[in-house]
Design a protein around this motif. Structure first.
Motif, PDB file in Angstrom:
ATOM      1  N   LEU A 177     -19.678   0.904   2.645  1.00 46.02           N
ATOM      2  CA  LEU A 177     -18.656   1.951   2.495  1.00 46.02           C
ATOM      3  C   LEU A 177     -17.994   1.972   1.119  1.00 46.02           C
ATOM      4  CD1 LEU A 177     -16.873   1.739   5.971  1.00 46.02           C
ATOM      5  CD2 LEU A 177     -18.862   3.108   5.289  1.00 46.02           C
ATOM      6  N   GLY A 178     -18.130   0.922   0.369  1.00 44.99           N
ATOM      7  CA  GLY A 178     -17.493   0.857  -0.947  1.00 44.99           C
ATOM      8  C   GLY A 178     -16.114   0.221  -0.865  1.00 44.99           C
ATOM      9  N   ASP A 179     -15.734  -0.473  -1.913  1.00 49.48           N
ATOM     10  CA  ASP A 179     -14.460  -1.204  -1.936  1.00 49.48           C
ATOM     11  C   ASP A 179     -13.260  -0.311  -1.647  1.00 49.48           C
ATOM     12  OD1 ASP A 179     -15.757  -3.566  -2.468  1.00 49.48           O
ATOM     13  OD2 ASP A 179     -15.082  -3.720  -4.555  1.00 49.48           O
ATOM     14  N   GLN A 180     -13.238   0.898  -2.242  1.00 51.80           N
ATOM     15  CA  GLN A 180     -12.071   1.762  -2.059  1.00 51.80           C
ATOM     16  C   GLN A 180     -11.906   2.158  -0.599  1.00 51.80           C
ATOM     17  OE1 GLN A 180      -9.779   2.533  -4.636  1.00 51.80           O
ATOM     18  NE2 GLN A 180      -8.613   2.952  -2.777  1.00 51.80           N
ATOM     19  N   THR A 181     -12.991   2.496   0.071  1.00 46.15           N
ATOM     20  CA  THR A 181     -12.901   2.874   1.486  1.00 46.15           C
ATOM     21  C   THR A 181     -12.456   1.692   2.325  1.00 46.15           C
ATOM     22  OG1 THR A 181     -14.585   4.577   1.202  1.00 46.15           O
ATOM     23  CG2 THR A 181     -14.192   3.798   3.453  1.00 46.15           C
ATOM     24  N   TYR A 182     -13.004   0.523   2.076  1.00 42.86           N
ATOM     25  CA  TYR A 182     -12.604  -0.663   2.846  1.00 42.86           C
ATOM     26  C   TYR A 182     -11.126  -0.992   2.633  1.00 42.86           C
ATOM     27  CZ  TYR A 182     -17.436  -1.738   4.153  1.00 42.86           C
ATOM     28  OH  TYR A 182     -18.702  -1.695   4.686  1.00 42.86           O
ATOM     29  N   ILE A 183     -10.659  -0.926   1.393  1.00 41.12           N
ATOM     30  CA  ILE A 183      -9.260  -1.283   1.142  1.00 41.12           C
ATOM     31  C   ILE A 183      -8.330  -0.221   1.716  1.00 41.12           C
ATOM     32  CG2 ILE A 183      -8.844  -0.323  -1.171  1.00 41.12           C
ATOM     33  CD1 ILE A 183      -7.911  -3.860  -0.028  1.00 41.12           C
ATOM     34  N   ASP A 184      -8.772   1.041   1.726  1.00 42.86           N
ATOM     35  CA  ASP A 184      -7.975   2.090   2.363  1.00 42.86           C
ATOM     36  C   ASP A 184      -7.874   1.849   3.870  1.00 42.86           C
ATOM     37  OD1 ASP A 184      -7.667   3.294  -0.125  1.00 42.86           O
ATOM     38  OD2 ASP A 184      -9.079   4.932   0.289  1.00 42.86           O
ATOM     39  N   ILE A 185      -8.948   1.389   4.486  1.00 43.26           N
ATOM     40  CA  ILE A 185      -8.918   1.068   5.921  1.00 43.26           C
ATOM     41  C   ILE A 185      -7.966  -0.100   6.173  1.00 43.26           C
ATOM     42  CG2 ILE A 185     -10.293   0.171   7.860  1.00 43.26           C
ATOM     43  CD1 ILE A 185     -12.647   1.909   6.749  1.00 43.26           C
ATOM     44  N   VAL A 186      -7.977  -1.093   5.297  1.00 42.23           N
ATOM     45  CA  VAL A 186      -7.034  -2.206   5.429  1.00 42.23           C
ATOM     46  C   VAL A 186      -5.607  -1.668   5.363  1.00 42.23           C
ATOM     47  CG1 VAL A 186      -6.148  -4.308   4.318  1.00 42.23           C
ATOM     48  CG2 VAL A 186      -8.617  -3.982   4.576  1.00 42.23           C
ATOM     49  N   ALA A 187      -5.329  -0.775   4.429  1.00 42.61           N
ATOM     50  CA  ALA A 187      -3.992  -0.178   4.314  1.00 42.61           C
ATOM     51  C   ALA A 187      -3.626   0.543   5.612  1.00 42.61           C
ATOM     52  CB  ALA A 187      -3.935   0.787   3.131  1.00 42.61           C
ATOM     53  N   PHE A 233       0.861  -1.179   0.000  1.00 43.92           N
ATOM     54  CA  PHE A 233       0.000   0.000   0.000  1.00 43.92           C
ATOM     55  C   PHE A 233       0.900   1.232   0.000  1.00 43.92           C
ATOM     56  CE2 PHE A 233       0.912  -1.260   4.316  1.00 43.92           C
ATOM     57  CZ  PHE A 233       1.317  -0.070   4.920  1.00 43.92           C
ATOM     58  N   THR A 234       0.318   2.385  -0.263  1.00 44.68           N
ATOM     59  CA  THR A 234       1.100   3.622  -0.227  1.00 44.68           C
ATOM     60  C   THR A 234       0.795   4.386   1.059  1.00 44.68           C
ATOM     61  OG1 THR A 234      -0.598   4.956  -1.324  1.00 44.68           O
ATOM     62  CG2 THR A 234       1.010   3.827  -2.754  1.00 44.68           C
ATOM     63  N   GLU A 235       1.680   5.319   1.382  1.00 43.37           N
ATOM     64  CA  GLU A 235       1.458   6.195   2.549  1.00 43.37           C
ATOM     65  C   GLU A 235       0.163   6.987   2.374  1.00 43.37           C
ATOM     66  OE1 GLU A 235       3.091   6.599   5.428  1.00 43.37           O
ATOM     67  OE2 GLU A 235       4.692   5.181   4.976  1.00 43.37           O
ATOM     68  N   ALA A 236      -0.057   7.496   1.160  1.00 43.93           N
ATOM     69  CA  ALA A 236      -1.268   8.288   0.895  1.00 43.93           C
ATOM     70  C   ALA A 236      -2.521   7.449   1.105  1.00 43.93           C
ATOM     71  CB  ALA A 236      -1.232   8.844  -0.527  1.00 43.93           C
ATOM     72  N   GLN A 237      -2.473   6.194   0.686  1.00 41.27           N
ATOM     73  CA  GLN A 237      -3.624   5.310   0.874  1.00 41.27           C
ATOM     74  C   GLN A 237      -3.861   5.057   2.357  1.00 41.27           C
ATOM     75  OE1 GLN A 237      -3.286   1.333  -0.828  1.00 41.27           O
ATOM     76  NE2 GLN A 237      -5.508   1.256  -1.100  1.00 41.27           N
ATOM     77  N   GLY A 281       4.637   0.990   0.275  1.00 42.71           N
ATOM     78  CA  GLY A 281       5.381   0.780  -0.967  1.00 42.71           C
ATOM     79  C   GLY A 281       5.014   1.833  -1.989  1.00 42.71           C
ATOM     80  N   ALA A 282       5.256   1.522  -3.246  1.00 41.16           N
ATOM     81  CA  ALA A 282       5.045   2.479  -4.333  1.00 41.16           C
ATOM     82  C   ALA A 282       3.679   2.356  -5.003  1.00 41.16           C
ATOM     83  CB  ALA A 282       6.131   2.293  -5.391  1.00 41.16           C
ATOM     84  N   ARG A 283       2.981   1.239  -4.786  1.00 43.82           N
ATOM     85  CA  ARG A 283       1.686   1.046  -5.454  1.00 43.82           C
ATOM     86  C   ARG A 283       0.581   0.876  -4.429  1.00 43.82           C
ATOM     87  NH1 ARG A 283       1.968  -3.326 -10.020  1.00 43.82           N
ATOM     88  NH2 ARG A 283       2.178  -4.633  -8.215  1.00 43.82           N
ATOM     89  N   GLU A 284      -0.590   1.376  -4.790  1.00 42.66           N
ATOM     90  CA  GLU A 284      -1.738   1.241  -3.903  1.00 42.66           C
ATOM     91  C   GLU A 284      -2.267  -0.185  -3.910  1.00 42.66           C
ATOM     92  OE1 GLU A 284      -4.899   4.041  -4.087  1.00 42.66           O
ATOM     93  OE2 GLU A 284      -3.571   5.663  -3.457  1.00 42.66           O
ATOM     94  N   LEU A 285      -2.796  -0.560  -2.790  1.00 40.40           N
ATOM     95  CA  LEU A 285      -3.470  -1.840  -2.651  1.00 40.40           C
ATOM     96  C   LEU A 285      -4.832  -1.717  -3.318  1.00 40.40           C
ATOM     97  CD1 LEU A 285      -3.319  -4.637  -1.305  1.00 40.40           C
ATOM     98  CD2 LEU A 285      -4.276  -3.603   0.749  1.00 40.40           C
ATOM     99  N   THR A 286      -5.222  -2.729  -4.066  1.00 38.02           N
ATOM    100  CA  THR A 286      -6.532  -2.716  -4.719  1.00 38.02           C
ATOM    101  C   THR A 286      -7.417  -3.785  -4.098  1.00 38.02           C
ATOM    102  OG1 THR A 286      -5.933  -4.310  -6.424  1.00 38.02           O
ATOM    103  CG2 THR A 286      -5.498  -1.989  -6.908  1.00 38.02           C
ATOM    104  N   ALA A 287      -8.693  -3.660  -4.336  1.00 35.85           N
ATOM    105  CA  ALA A 287      -9.659  -4.612  -3.784  1.00 35.85           C
ATOM    106  C   ALA A 287      -9.834  -5.828  -4.686  1.00 35.85           C
ATOM    107  CB  ALA A 287     -10.994  -3.910  -3.554  1.00 35.85           C
TER     108      ALA A 287
END
Length: 166
Positions: A124-134, A58-62, A145-151
């Motif tokens: 909450l939607g996939d993006q919000t859930y995966i951001d919470i996982v990150a 995941f990324t820091e921003a995520q 890392g350099a790439r965002e985690l996807t659902a």
């Protein structure tokens, strides 16, 4: 059957041989000098999917987006410090490691998505859930890392939750 005169036979044979044996003039297509030839784009090198949460998935921003979403949707029950409460388990430290060790990131994602928030799961939607996982991974010391985690469920199933090295 008539016999053709030898002169006619010889003439026909010469013509057939001349046609069969003639050389055609072939011209090669004009070729640009090497410095003017179009350069093909290199084939993309497939990137191996990460195999572990230690691979910077995941990324820091995520993780920061996940922190904001956690604060809005999760902190009331699980606490600002992720230590849990009367009705909710802790999501950091020993509680996290004990709960998720040996599983994969898909297990975390699916568990959160299908049960949280308790009164409205899967809202909450996939993006919000995966951001919470990150965010949870970041809060537990796993590297960004350099790439965002996807659902993507296939990708998530292939990422093992491993113990942080000492």
């Amino acid at each position: 059957m008539k016999v053709l005169p030898a002169v006619v036979v010889a003439a026909v044979s010469s013509l057939v041989c001349a046609l069969a044996c003639s050389t055609a003039v072939v011209t090669a297509p004009s070729v640009a000098p090497a410095h003017e030839l179009p350069v093909a784009a290199p084939e993309p090198v497939p990137v191996a999917p990460p195999a572990s949460v230690l691979d910077g998935i995941f990324t820091e921003a995520q993780a920061e987006r996940g922190r904001a979403a956690y604060g809005q949707h999760c902190a009331e029950c699980h606490g600002e410090e992720l230590l849990g409460g009367e009705m909710a388990p802790g999501l950091a430290g020993v509680a996290f490691r004990f709960r998720w060790r040996g599983l994969n990131v898909a297990d975390i994602f699916e568990s959160i998505e299908s049960t949280m928030p308790p009164e409205e799961p899967e809202t909450l939607g996939d993006q919000t859930y995966i951001d919470i996982v990150a965010f949870l991974l970041s809060a537990n010391g796993y590297p960004a890392g350099a790439r965002e985690l996807t659902a993507d469920p296939v990708l998530l199933q292939g990422v093992a939750v491993e113990r942080m090295p000492p």
